[in-house]
Design an enzyme around this catalytic site. Structure first.
Site, mmCIF file in Angstrom:
data_model
loop_
_atom_site.group_PDB
_atom_site.id
_atom_site.type_symbol
_atom_site.label_atom_id
_atom_site.label_comp_id
_atom_site.label_asym_id
_atom_site.label_seq_id
_atom_site.Cartn_x
_atom_site.Cartn_y
_atom_site.Cartn_z
ATOM 1 C CE LYS A 126 20.790 -5.068 -12.008
ATOM 2 N NZ LYS A 126 20.247 -4.121 -12.986
ATOM 3 C CE LYS A 161 22.037 -8.458 -9.565
ATOM 4 N NZ LYS A 161 20.648 -8.975 -9.577
ATOM 5 N NE ARG A 211 9.686 -7.484 -12.689
ATOM 6 C CZ ARG A 211 10.191 -6.890 -13.765
ATOM 7 N NH1 ARG A 211 9.365 -6.315 -14.640
ATOM 8 N NH2 ARG A 211 11.501 -6.869 -13.967
ATOM 9 N NE ARG A 226 10.886 -12.083 -14.807
ATOM 10 C CZ ARG A 226 11.510 -10.991 -14.377
ATOM 11 N NH1 ARG A 226 11.749 -9.998 -15.209
ATOM 12 N NH2 ARG A 226 11.893 -10.894 -13.124
ATOM 13 N NE ARG A 234 21.798 -14.149 -19.495
ATOM 14 C CZ ARG A 234 22.150 -13.485 -20.593
ATOM 15 N NH1 ARG A 234 22.437 -12.196 -20.500
ATOM 16 N NH2 ARG A 234 22.219 -14.101 -21.749
ATOM 17 C CG ASP A 274 13.119 -8.555 -11.090
ATOM 18 O OD1 ASP A 274 11.921 -8.488 -11.450
ATOM 19 O OD2 ASP A 274 14.061 -8.168 -11.797
ATOM 20 C CD GLU A 282 17.695 -6.452 -11.027
ATOM 21 O OE1 GLU A 282 16.959 -5.724 -11.735
ATOM 22 O OE2 GLU A 282 18.647 -7.089 -11.473
ATOM 23 C CG ASN A 284 12.939 -4.132 -12.219
ATOM 24 O OD1 ASN A 284 13.855 -3.988 -13.009
ATOM 25 N ND2 ASN A 284 12.821 -5.215 -11.456
#
Length: 336
Positions: A126, A161, A211, A226, A234, A274, A282, A284
């Site tokens: 994050k 979050k 992504r 997504r 979400r 993301d 984000e 990842n």
């Protein structure tokens, strides 16, 4: 040159091979003639000043009824000619951190470790996005409920979050005046003990949480959007989102150009960004996924791209060229 590929992952018997990116990497390594070794869960240790892994020889098959075969475990001291894939899912807890420290010893013993162990410790997924504030939506990270509450009031609609979640777990959407906002903040911060992140809600989420995969800092040409389903906000696949492949937009490529050189410099060889709409949310680095879905939709071989890079040799941290972002910043909303 034949390599020994040592994989640290969650229990292989529990993976869903149609969606598992680690499994795609193993299939590609085996296809290239590399030897596979599966680290028995909890099998990293130090012995006589050396980092050692308890590994079992591994054979994989792209068969959902019978996808792996393990040999007899034995101890191995990774070194030159060995590639260690660190693909264990979060949480990034004390055990995860300790494993990365042992992987650091393996790196110093001569093994290639993907991704870099220190980078795995340094880059919270994050917080890492905030190294690129020009790419991010308005964001606040705080333990203070009053500050987080004021952020929601300022922006009218926000996503809240924890810093250590994955797969969409413990993510809340809250609007100004939300009657449950106090309890949401108490839950996320544990009464002010833990940091939580608030980001302005991005309505573009209805079109998908994209992504974008980076291999040695370079983006794959397609991303997986997504898309939330039903009454769910979400988009995470783990939360029921539907995956839809799309070519990268100009803005997506600009974001990748901002982030990619830094990831390459730090030895983050396989990374997932993301992006919602035009905004990075984000970065990842622990166990990015979506290889299988993009390969299937576009006839790609993303794991092949990764192993091309691995076979070419390791990166020297700090030896990458300095970033040279394009002078023209694509504005939010650009779809070229």
């Amino acid at each position: 040159m034949t390599l020994d590929v040592i994989v640290v992952m969650d229990p292989i018997e529990s993976v869903k091979i149609a969606k598992d990116s680690t499994f795609a990497m193993l299939l590609e390594a085996q296809r290239r003639g590399h030897r596979l070794h599966y680290v028995v869960p909890g099998g990293l240790s130090m012995r006589g000043g050396e980092a050692v892994a308890l590994v079992a020889p591994l054979v994989v098959r792209d068969d959902p009824r019978d996808w792996f075969e393990l040999g007899q475990p034995s101890h191995r001291t990774p070194g030159p000619g060995d590639v260690v894939l660190m693909r264990k899912d979060p949480p990034v807890d004390a055990d995860f951190i300790h494993d990365t420290q042992l992987l650091g010893f393996m790196q110093r013993q001569g093994a290639q470790v993907v991704n870099d162990p220190q980078g795995l410790r340094d880059f919270n997924e994050k917080l890492a996005a905030l190294e690129f504030p020009q790419c991010c939506p308005p964001t606040l990270v705080s333990r203070e409920a009053a500050a987080l509450k004021a952020f929601v009031a300022e922006h009218g609609d926000a996503v809240l979050k924890p810093l250590d979640g994955m797969g969409g777990r413990s993510i809340f959407r809250a609007r100004a005046g939300e009657s449950n906002l106090n309890v949401i903040l108490e839950t996320l911060t544990d009464g002010g003990r833990h940091l939580a992140m608030a980001q302005r809600y991005l309505p573009e989420i209805t079109g998908g949480d994209k992504r974008i995969l980076l291999v040695d800092g370079e983006p794959v040409d397609y991303c997986l959007a997504r898309i939330p389903q039903g009454d769910e906000f979400r988009g995470n696949l783990a939360a029921g989102g539907r995956g839809e492949g799309r070519p990268l937009t100009e803005r997506d490529r600009w974001i990748a150009a901002q982030v990619g050189p830094r990831m390459r410099e730090r030895g983050m060889r396989f990374v997932g960004l993301d992006v919602i709409g035009d905004w990075l949310t984000e970065v990842n680095v622990t166990s990015p996924t979506c290889i299988r879905e993009l390969d299937a939709q576009f006839g790609l071989n993303i794991a092949g791209m990764l192993f091309d890079a691995i076979e070419a040799g390791g990166l020297e941290k700090g030896g990458a060229a300095a970033p040279s972002p394009e002078s023209r910043v694509p504005s939010p909303g650009s779809r070229e």
